[in-house]
Structures are given as structure tokens and as C-alpha cells.
Design a protein around this motif. Structure first.
Motif, PDB file in Angstrom:
ATOM      1  N   VAL A   1       0.838  -1.210   0.000  1.00 41.19           N
ATOM      2  CA  VAL A   1       0.000   0.000   0.000  1.00 41.19           C
ATOM      3  C   VAL A   1       0.871   1.258   0.000  1.00 41.19           C
ATOM      4  O   VAL A   1       0.561   2.244  -0.682  1.00 41.19           O
ATOM      5  CB  VAL A   1      -0.964  -0.013   1.201  1.00 41.19           C
ATOM      6  CG1 VAL A   1      -1.666   1.341   1.347  1.00 41.19           C
ATOM      7  CG2 VAL A   1      -2.009  -1.110   1.037  1.00 41.19           C
ATOM      8  N   ASP A   2       1.971   1.230   0.743  1.00 44.93           N
ATOM      9  CA  ASP A   2       2.883   2.383   0.755  1.00 44.93           C
ATOM     10  C   ASP A   2       3.392   2.688  -0.653  1.00 44.93           C
ATOM     11  O   ASP A   2       3.509   3.860  -1.043  1.00 44.93           O
ATOM     12  CB  ASP A   2       4.068   2.118   1.688  1.00 44.93           C
ATOM     13  CG  ASP A   2       3.684   2.217   3.154  1.00 44.93           C
ATOM     14  OD1 ASP A   2       2.596   2.746   3.461  1.00 44.93           O
ATOM     15  OD2 ASP A   2       4.490   1.746   4.002  1.00 44.93           O
ATOM     16  N   VAL A   3       3.706   1.647  -1.415  1.00 45.33           N
ATOM     17  CA  VAL A   3       4.154   1.865  -2.791  1.00 45.33           C
ATOM     18  C   VAL A   3       3.017   2.417  -3.650  1.00 45.33           C
ATOM     19  O   VAL A   3       3.213   3.332  -4.463  1.00 45.33           O
ATOM     20  CB  VAL A   3       4.707   0.560  -3.404  1.00 45.33           C
ATOM     21  CG1 VAL A   3       4.947   0.711  -4.900  1.00 45.33           C
ATOM     22  CG2 VAL A   3       6.005   0.159  -2.714  1.00 45.33           C
ATOM     23  N   LEU A   4       1.810   1.901  -3.473  1.00 44.86           N
ATOM     24  CA  LEU A   4       0.668   2.391  -4.240  1.00 44.86           C
ATOM     25  C   LEU A   4       0.425   3.876  -4.000  1.00 44.86           C
ATOM     26  O   LEU A   4      -0.079   4.597  -4.877  1.00 44.86           O
ATOM     27  CB  LEU A   4      -0.588   1.591  -3.875  1.00 44.86           C
ATOM     28  CG  LEU A   4      -0.662   0.162  -4.433  1.00 44.86           C
ATOM     29  CD1 LEU A   4      -1.802  -0.601  -3.777  1.00 44.86           C
ATOM     30  CD2 LEU A   4      -0.836   0.179  -5.945  1.00 44.86           C
ATOM     31  N   ARG A   5       0.804   4.347  -2.828  1.00 46.23           N
ATOM     32  CA  ARG A   5       0.615   5.768  -2.490  1.00 46.23           C
ATOM     33  C   ARG A   5       1.843   6.615  -2.830  1.00 46.23           C
ATOM     34  O   ARG A   5       1.836   7.820  -2.608  1.00 46.23           O
ATOM     35  CB  ARG A   5       0.293   5.888  -1.000  1.00 46.23           C
ATOM     36  CG  ARG A   5      -1.089   5.360  -0.641  1.00 46.23           C
ATOM     37  CD  ARG A   5      -1.329   5.376   0.846  1.00 46.23           C
ATOM     38  NE  ARG A   5      -2.731   5.041   1.159  1.00 46.23           N
ATOM     39  CZ  ARG A   5      -3.146   4.521   2.309  1.00 46.23           C
ATOM     40  NH1 ARG A   5      -2.261   4.288   3.280  1.00 46.23           N
ATOM     41  NH2 ARG A   5      -4.417   4.254   2.511  1.00 46.23           N
ATOM     42  N   SER A   6       2.871   5.976  -3.362  1.00 38.88           N
ATOM     43  CA  SER A   6       4.109   6.683  -3.665  1.00 38.88           C
ATOM     44  C   SER A   6       4.118   7.144  -5.122  1.00 38.88           C
ATOM     45  O   SER A   6       3.159   6.946  -5.864  1.00 38.88           O
ATOM     46  CB  SER A   6       5.310   5.774  -3.407  1.00 38.88           C
ATOM     47  OG  SER A   6       5.440   4.806  -4.440  1.00 38.88           O
ATOM     48  N   ASP A   7       5.231   7.730  -5.516  1.00 43.43           N
ATOM     49  CA  ASP A   7       5.364   8.220  -6.893  1.00 43.43           C
ATOM     50  C   ASP A   7       5.793   7.139  -7.878  1.00 43.43           C
ATOM     51  O   ASP A   7       5.727   7.349  -9.088  1.00 43.43           O
ATOM     52  CB  ASP A   7       6.396   9.354  -6.945  1.00 43.43           C
ATOM     53  CG  ASP A   7       5.921  10.592  -6.217  1.00 43.43           C
ATOM     54  OD1 ASP A   7       4.693  10.813  -6.169  1.00 43.43           O
ATOM     55  OD2 ASP A   7       6.772  11.331  -5.698  1.00 43.43           O
ATOM     56  N   PHE A   8       6.265   5.986  -7.370  1.00 40.09           N
ATOM     57  CA  PHE A   8       6.828   4.960  -8.251  1.00 40.09           C
ATOM     58  C   PHE A   8       6.137   3.620  -8.028  1.00 40.09           C
ATOM     59  O   PHE A   8       6.203   3.048  -6.945  1.00 40.09           O
ATOM     60  CB  PHE A   8       8.326   4.776  -7.974  1.00 40.09           C
ATOM     61  CG  PHE A   8       9.172   5.961  -8.334  1.00 40.09           C
ATOM     62  CD1 PHE A   8       9.635   6.125  -9.623  1.00 40.09           C
ATOM     63  CD2 PHE A   8       9.505   6.905  -7.371  1.00 40.09           C
ATOM     64  CE1 PHE A   8      10.424   7.211  -9.967  1.00 40.09           C
ATOM     65  CE2 PHE A   8      10.293   7.993  -7.701  1.00 40.09           C
ATOM     66  CZ  PHE A   8      10.751   8.158  -8.994  1.00 40.09           C
ATOM     67  N   LEU A   9       5.491   3.130  -9.089  1.00 44.35           N
ATOM     68  CA  LEU A   9       4.962   1.769  -9.063  1.00 44.35           C
ATOM     69  C   LEU A   9       5.949   0.785  -9.677  1.00 44.35           C
ATOM     70  O   LEU A   9       5.871  -0.421  -9.441  1.00 44.35           O
ATOM     71  CB  LEU A   9       3.627   1.697  -9.809  1.00 44.35           C
ATOM     72  CG  LEU A   9       2.492   2.571  -9.270  1.00 44.35           C
ATOM     73  CD1 LEU A   9       1.201   2.257 -10.011  1.00 44.35           C
ATOM     74  CD2 LEU A   9       2.324   2.412  -7.767  1.00 44.35           C
ATOM     75  N   THR A  10       6.864   1.289 -10.487  1.00 45.25           N
ATOM     76  CA  THR A  10       7.922   0.473 -11.076  1.00 45.25           C
ATOM     77  C   THR A  10       9.131   1.362 -11.329  1.00 45.25           C
ATOM     78  O   THR A  10       9.016   2.595 -11.346  1.00 45.25           O
ATOM     79  CB  THR A  10       7.447  -0.188 -12.387  1.00 45.25           C
ATOM     80  OG1 THR A  10       8.410  -1.150 -12.805  1.00 45.25           O
ATOM     81  CG2 THR A  10       7.226   0.825 -13.488  1.00 45.25           C
TER      82      THR A  10
END
Length: 382
Positions: A18-27
Motif C-alpha cells: 500500500v505504501d508503494v501504491l501511495r508513492s510516486d513509483f509503481l515500477t
């Protein structure tokens, strides 16, 4: 149905994704690099290159070591087909080395005999891929010494074995190999959903594999044929692929690998308990190697060949999701079409006629284990 393997997803894993989903980078963001550092540390290696599957890791490892048309790769016949297919992706030939019946792993004695014959014939392999079946390291000290004597490169297929050890050191430290490959499929020791990694102590190999996973492209001016045209510039130096791992996968893997030691300890405890419960039954329990500690991705028993199908189907009918790892690769139609046939690797074929993978996963309860053992006991002829 009791599965033979199952992922363990906890709130920490969910929060990390979830932290990644809310961040600027998914990949192509920072989570992948964090995961690579954690994998390299767990393996005792200097570099890790995360990719979208262990199959991709095998492919880029082969390319980085220069495998191509006219070359040969040797591996175990008792493995998933990817251990051999990676050579075919490179246009190379494949051959196999029979297994040690005590462990199911590549037999150093058979390897030595085959290397001596190949040396005399001028047809040595370029790469050997030992497979750490079920999580137990091959005898890498012996295999490494043989490969060094003949000038052969080694890729360890440790898809089952992260968290295991050989001679007191982590599987993946590449003391006796050039590159080691891990899998993070959901039923493996730790998971990224789908994913894999190649680890090495060679900076040039790591850089090459990282470039291959992303179309063969570099943004490093030192690797370009001329100075960059501007800050936007990149160069494709060779043919590569899109084998990148996403930040979502890497975040899950980073959370999971923090529990690696606990997962392997629990798997070993369950394996030891299976050993005790099955001791009086007419089955061969998984072999051990005095210099290795298995990660126990799989707990493979061998039942009398005449009872194999009946016992397998009886377990499945009772709701126990046993499996068979693996059908020998040389018996697959694709490899038969390349000239392989039954009878060439007798120990592998004997293993196939007897092997059953029993359920084993960290969240497995002792009551579930007792249920599996009870059904097995009722199906076996005494």
C-alpha cells in the motif's frame, strides 16, 4: 484441500505494498533497489539483480556468461523445465547429469565421469546449472572444483533454496559459482507474487544482467559508444528484454525477506517432525547432506514404485494436495524431439516413479501434518 505449499501474507506485507501504491513509483523506483540489497545480504553476495521471474534470471545469467549457438549447458533432469529451457532461449544445446538417489540433486560422481568423457571428445559444456532440489544445496564444493578444473562456468539454480546453507555459508554466496538464481513464486520460501533474482560477486556480470532485464539499455555515459547527446540520452547496447520487477513486487518481497530466518526454521522443524512421524512407514524420507542445511521448500518422500500412483491419487482424493517435483525434463516431448529418450538417466527416472511432495508451508499446523501422515499411512502397503 490442503495445498502442498502456501504463501504467508501478513499485515506488514499489505502495508508495504500500500505504501508503494501511495508513492510516486509503481515500477523502476527505489523499492526494487532496497529489495536487491536485502536479497544480496541474505545470500552473502555482493550484488543482486531483481527480475520478474527465476526463469528470466536464468536467461539473463546465461546471456551474461556468453552462452550462445554452438555451446552446451548441462543441468539436472529432475528440475522444472526452465533450468534447461534457458539454454534453448540462447540457441544453445542441452544435456543432463543424472542425480544422486540419496538427495535428488546432481551427482558429483556422474558429473566427473561425464566431464572427463566430454573433455576427451572436445565437447565440454560452457555452463553447468546444478539445481538445489527442494531447498537442499548440491555438493557445490565438489561441483565447483570439477567445473574449475575444466574451465566451465556455473549458475546455481537455487529457486528452492534461499535461506539454506552449504558449509556453514548461505546458499547464494557464489563461493563455488558465478551466479545464483532465486525464485519468489508464491509457494517458495518468500514471495513477490511472481519474481526472481540473480546474485553474483562479479560487478561486471551484475551490470550486464541489469542492462539485459531492461531492453539492453544503459544511461551510463561510461558504457556508451559516444558522449550523450543531452541529459535525456540513453543507448541500447544489445538486445535485451523487459524482465523488470515492479516496486509493488519488491515491496512485498522486502517485507517477506525480513522473516526469512523464521520461515526456514519453521520449515526445518516441520520437516524434522515429518521425519519422526514417517520413520516407521515404508517410505524414503528426504535425503540430507552433511555439509548443507536445507531451506525445505519441499518435503519429498519416495514410495515403492508399484504403489506410487495409487498412493498419490488416494492422497488427492482425501483432500491432500500432493504434487510431483518433477517429471524428468528429458522425458518431455520437446526434449524427446531433440533426441533424448527414456533410459538415459536411470536414477532420475527411478525418482520419478517414486516421488511425492507432501504439504509443507510455514503456517501448517501440527494437526494438519498429522492428518497428512495418517492418510499416507492408511494408503501404504506394509
Amino acid at each position: 484441500m490442503i495445498p502442498y505449499g502456501r504463501q504467508d501474507i501478513r499485515q506488514d506485507d499489505i502495508d508495504a505494498v500500500v505504501d508503494v501504491l501511495r508513492s510516486d513509483f509503481l515500477t523502476q523506483g527505489p523499492a526494487v533497489q532496497r529489495f536487491e540489497v536485502a536479497v544480496a545480504s541474505a545470500a552473502g553476495a555482493t550484488h543482486a539483480v531483481a527480475v520478474n521471474s527465476a526463469t528470466s534470471a536464468l536467461h539473463v545469467a546465461c546471456i551474461a556468461l556468453g552462452l550462445g549457438p554452438g555451446d552446451i549447458l548441462w543441468t539436472s533432469p529432475v528440475t522444472f523445465v526452465a533450468s534447461a529451457n534457458c539454454a534453448r532461449y540462447c540457441g544453445a544445446g542441452v544435456d543432463f547429469v543424472d542425480i544422486d538417489p540419496a538427495t535428488g540433486n546432481m551427482c558429483p560422481a556422474r558429473l566427473e565421469e561425464k566431464l572427463e568423457r566430454a573433455a576427451l571428445a572436445g565437447r565440454l559444456p560452457k555452463i553447468i546449472v546444478p539445481v538445489h532440489l527442494g531447498g537442499l544445496s548440491c555438493d557445490m564444493a565438489a561441483i565447483g572444483a570439477l567445473a574449475k578444473r575444466h574451465g566451465v562456468r556455473i549458475i546455481e539454480d537455487a529457486s528452492h533454496a534461499i535461506g539454506g546453507s552449504h558449509r556453514g555459508e548461505p546458499v547464494g554466496n557464489c563461493r563455488f559459482s558465478d551466479i545464483t538464481v532465486f525464485s519468489f513464486h508464491p509457494v517458495k520460501i518468500v514471495t513477490t507474487g511472481e519474481g526472481g533474482a540473480a546474485v553474483t560477486n562479479d560487478a561486471a556480470l551484475a551490470s550486464h544482467m541489469a542492462r539485459l532485464r531492461s531492453h539492453g539499455i544503459t544511461r551510463d555515459p561510461e558504457l556508451m559508444t559516444h558522449s550523450p547527446d543531452g541529459p535525456w540520452y540513453y543507448q541500447q547496447r544489445e538486445l535485451g528484454w523487459n524482465y523488470r520487477m515492479t516496486d509493488l513486487q519488491a515491496a512485498l518481497g522486502h517485507a517477506q525477506i525480513a522473516r526469512l530466518t523464521d520461515y526456514v526454521a519453521r520449515r526445518n522443524a516441520l520437516a524434522e517432525r515429518y521425519d519422526s512421524i514417517l520413520e516407521a512407514m515404508p517410505v524414503a524420507r528426504p535425503g540430507r547432506h552433511k555439509d548443507s542445511r536445507s531451506a525445505f521448500h519441499l518435503y519429498v518422500v519416495r514410495v515403492p514404485a508399484g504403489q506410487h500412483r495409487r498412493v498419490f491419487e488416494g492422497l488427492r482424493d482425501a483432500g491432500i494436495g500432493v504434487n510431483l517435483h518433477y517429471i524428468p525434463v528429458h522425458l518431455q516431448p520437446y526434449y524427446r524431439d531433440l533426441g533424448f529418450s527414456g533410459g538415459e538417466f536411470p536414477e532420475a527416472e527411478r525418482y520419478y516413479a517414486e516421488a511425492i511432495s507432501l504439504p509443507l508451508f510455514p503456517t501448517m499446523t501440527e494437526a494438519t501434518q498429522d492428518e497428512v501422515a495418517g492418510v499416507l499411512a492408511g494408503l501404504l502397503d506394509r
